[in-house]
Design a protein around this motif. Sequence first.
Motif, PDB file in Angstrom:
ATOM      1  N   ALA A   1     -41.626  14.879  31.352  1.00 10.06           N
ATOM      2  CA  ALA A   1     -42.391  13.840  30.660  1.00 10.06           C
ATOM      3  C   ALA A   1     -42.158  12.481  31.297  1.00 10.06           C
ATOM      4  N   ASN A   2     -40.908  12.183  31.635  1.00  6.89           N
ATOM      5  CA  ASN A   2     -40.602  10.906  32.282  1.00  6.89           C
ATOM      6  C   ASN A   2     -41.309  10.786  33.627  1.00  6.89           C
ATOM      7  N   ARG A   3     -41.240  11.856  34.396  1.00  7.70           N
ATOM      8  CA  ARG A   3     -41.846  11.837  35.730  1.00  7.70           C
ATOM      9  C   ARG A   3     -43.352  11.638  35.632  1.00  7.70           C
ATOM     10  N   GLN A   4     -43.991  12.356  34.708  1.00  6.10           N
ATOM     11  CA  GLN A   4     -45.435  12.222  34.552  1.00  6.10           C
ATOM     12  C   GLN A   4     -45.819  10.834  34.050  1.00  6.10           C
ATOM     13  N   ALA A   5     -44.969  10.241  33.212  1.00  3.17           N
ATOM     14  CA  ALA A   5     -45.238   8.888  32.726  1.00  3.17           C
ATOM     15  C   ALA A   5     -45.218   7.893  33.881  1.00  3.17           C
ATOM     16  N   ILE A   6     -44.270   8.060  34.789  1.00  2.00           N
ATOM     17  CA  ILE A   6     -44.183   7.176  35.954  1.00  2.00           C
ATOM     18  C   ILE A   6     -45.403   7.351  36.851  1.00  2.00           C
ATOM     19  N   LEU A   7     -45.797   8.596  37.090  1.00  2.00           N
ATOM     20  CA  LEU A   7     -46.951   8.855  37.951  1.00  2.00           C
ATOM     21  C   LEU A   7     -48.234   8.298  37.337  1.00  2.00           C
ATOM     22  N   ALA A   8     -48.398   8.494  36.026  1.00  2.77           N
ATOM     23  CA  ALA A   8     -49.598   7.986  35.354  1.00  2.77           C
ATOM     24  C   ALA A   8     -49.641   6.460  35.407  1.00  2.77           C
ATOM     25  N   ALA A   9     -48.485   5.837  35.195  1.00  2.00           N
ATOM     26  CA  ALA A   9     -48.419   4.376  35.251  1.00  2.00           C
ATOM     27  C   ALA A   9     -48.717   3.876  36.654  1.00  2.00           C
ATOM     28  N   ALA A  10     -48.165   4.559  37.646  1.00  2.00           N
ATOM     29  CA  ALA A  10     -48.382   4.146  39.033  1.00  2.00           C
ATOM     30  C   ALA A  10     -49.854   4.246  39.410  1.00  2.00           C
ATOM     31  N   ARG A  11     -50.521   5.300  38.964  1.00  2.00           N
ATOM     32  CA  ARG A  11     -51.952   5.437  39.236  1.00  2.00           C
ATOM     33  C   ARG A  11     -52.708   4.208  38.726  1.00  2.00           C
ATOM     34  N   GLN A  12     -52.390   3.797  37.517  1.00  2.00           N
ATOM     35  CA  GLN A  12     -53.090   2.660  36.921  1.00  2.00           C
ATOM     36  C   GLN A  12     -52.808   1.372  37.684  1.00  2.00           C
ATOM     37  N   VAL A  13     -51.545   1.160  38.045  1.00  2.00           N
ATOM     38  CA  VAL A  13     -51.183  -0.075  38.733  1.00  2.00           C
ATOM     39  C   VAL A  13     -51.752  -0.098  40.153  1.00  2.00           C
ATOM     40  N   PHE A  14     -51.636   1.024  40.866  1.00  2.00           N
ATOM     41  CA  PHE A  14     -52.199   1.092  42.217  1.00  2.00           C
ATOM     42  C   PHE A  14     -53.696   0.792  42.186  1.00  2.00           C
ATOM     43  N   ALA A  15     -54.381   1.342  41.185  1.00  2.00           N
ATOM     44  CA  ALA A  15     -55.826   1.129  41.078  1.00  2.00           C
ATOM     45  C   ALA A  15     -56.151  -0.324  40.738  1.00  2.00           C
ATOM     46  N   ARG A  16     -55.317  -0.917  39.901  1.00  2.00           N
ATOM     47  CA  ARG A  16     -55.614  -2.265  39.409  1.00  2.00           C
ATOM     48  C   ARG A  16     -55.331  -3.353  40.437  1.00  2.00           C
ATOM     49  N   ILE A  17     -54.190  -3.272  41.123  1.00  2.00           N
ATOM     50  CA  ILE A  17     -53.833  -4.372  42.031  1.00  2.00           C
ATOM     51  C   ILE A  17     -53.638  -3.930  43.479  1.00  2.00           C
ATOM     52  N   GLY A  18     -53.749  -2.621  43.737  1.00  2.00           N
ATOM     53  CA  GLY A  18     -53.613  -2.136  45.104  1.00  2.00           C
ATOM     54  C   GLY A  18     -52.192  -1.719  45.428  1.00  2.00           C
ATOM     55  N   PHE A  19     -52.071  -0.809  46.383  1.00  2.00           N
ATOM     56  CA  PHE A  19     -50.758  -0.273  46.743  1.00  2.00           C
ATOM     57  C   PHE A  19     -49.840  -1.350  47.314  1.00  2.00           C
ATOM     58  N   ASP A  20     -50.351  -2.146  48.246  1.00  2.00           N
ATOM     59  CA  ASP A  20     -49.509  -3.138  48.917  1.00  2.00           C
ATOM     60  C   ASP A  20     -48.932  -4.156  47.943  1.00  2.00           C
ATOM     61  N   ALA A  21     -49.728  -4.577  46.965  1.00  2.00           N
ATOM     62  CA  ALA A  21     -49.275  -5.613  46.029  1.00  2.00           C
ATOM     63  C   ALA A  21     -48.364  -5.065  44.938  1.00  2.00           C
ATOM     64  N   THR A  22     -48.377  -3.763  44.736  1.00  2.00           N
ATOM     65  CA  THR A  22     -47.598  -3.153  43.661  1.00  2.00           C
ATOM     66  C   THR A  22     -46.105  -3.156  43.976  1.00  2.00           C
ATOM     67  N   THR A  23     -45.303  -3.444  42.958  1.00  2.00           N
ATOM     68  CA  THR A  23     -43.850  -3.336  43.072  1.00  2.00           C
ATOM     69  C   THR A  23     -43.362  -2.270  42.094  1.00  2.00           C
ATOM     70  N   VAL A  24     -42.142  -1.824  42.300  1.00  2.00           N
ATOM     71  CA  VAL A  24     -41.553  -0.860  41.368  1.00  2.00           C
ATOM     72  C   VAL A  24     -41.511  -1.452  39.965  1.00  2.00           C
TER      73      VAL A  24
ATOM     74  N   GLU B   1     -45.399  -0.728  33.138  1.00  2.00           N
ATOM     75  CA  GLU B   1     -46.544   0.011  32.609  1.00  2.00           C
ATOM     76  C   GLU B   1     -46.105   1.195  31.754  1.00  2.00           C
ATOM     77  N   THR B   2     -44.800   1.444  31.680  1.00  2.00           N
ATOM     78  CA  THR B   2     -44.270   2.565  30.900  1.00  2.00           C
ATOM     79  C   THR B   2     -43.370   2.056  29.781  1.00  2.00           C
ATOM     80  N   ASP B   3     -42.878   2.994  28.971  1.00  2.00           N
ATOM     81  CA  ASP B   3     -41.885   2.678  27.939  1.00  2.00           C
ATOM     82  C   ASP B   3     -40.468   2.942  28.428  1.00  2.00           C
ATOM     83  N   LEU B   4     -40.324   3.215  29.705  1.00  2.00           N
ATOM     84  CA  LEU B   4     -39.027   3.614  30.240  1.00  2.00           C
ATOM     85  C   LEU B   4     -38.164   2.411  30.586  1.00  2.00           C
ATOM     86  N   ALA B   5     -36.858   2.619  30.547  1.00  2.00           N
ATOM     87  CA  ALA B   5     -35.921   1.592  30.995  1.00  2.00           C
ATOM     88  C   ALA B   5     -36.006   1.474  32.509  1.00  2.00           C
TER      89      ALA B   5
END
Length: 210
Positions: free
Chosen positions: A20-43, A49-53
């Motif tokens: 569940a944690n891994r899928q949450a990270i992947l889903a969040a990353a998809r949204q961020v990559f789409a919104r601001i682009g891969f290069d501009a995205t940071t960890v 974008e998640t509820d994770l620490a």
Amino acid sequence: MTTIAKASGSGGKRALTKAANRQAILAAARQVFARIGFDATTVRDIIRETDLAAGTFYNYFRSKEEVFEAIAGESARRFRPMLQTVREEARSFEDYIRAAYKAYFSFLKSENEEAFRRGEPHMALIGVRVDTPEMHAIFDEIRQDLEEVARNADISLEDSEFLTAAAIGIARELGDHMLQRRPVDVDGAAKFATTLLLDGLKALATQSTR
């Protein structure tokens, strides 16, 4: 924000599975990559974008590059059965090329349908080099397919490795631009890509006979 369902447990603590944690990270990353682009995205952008620490991210991935590779790898695994169907149903070299492009562009559109519904940008691949075992496997699979259908059609390929790289490059670049258009024209993109590749092969064949 990508949320994770809470599960009851002793002390009222969250019982979150690794999957569940891994899928949450992947889903969040998809949204961020789409919104601001891969290069501009940071960890940090992905974590927000998640509820994770913050520290939880590094239990699964070392960098945003690893996250992107995981997303690409999962997409590749989902696409491979479609490519197998194309291979089994192709009646000629041209038929394989056309059907493979249409299958890929259709897959690309379906992968981004949710982003389209939300009015968000699609997840661009232009300029991002993905080097994973799954991507290598698809490259080898396509090269073998091209060699086989060409052999069955009595077509001589000058360089199957270059041809495969060109075919995939056309698909990636054209697919990304296809997603930026409205309406998304899968048939038009497949026709353009097929014509471009086949005409290029004809030009190479003409040059080799001179």
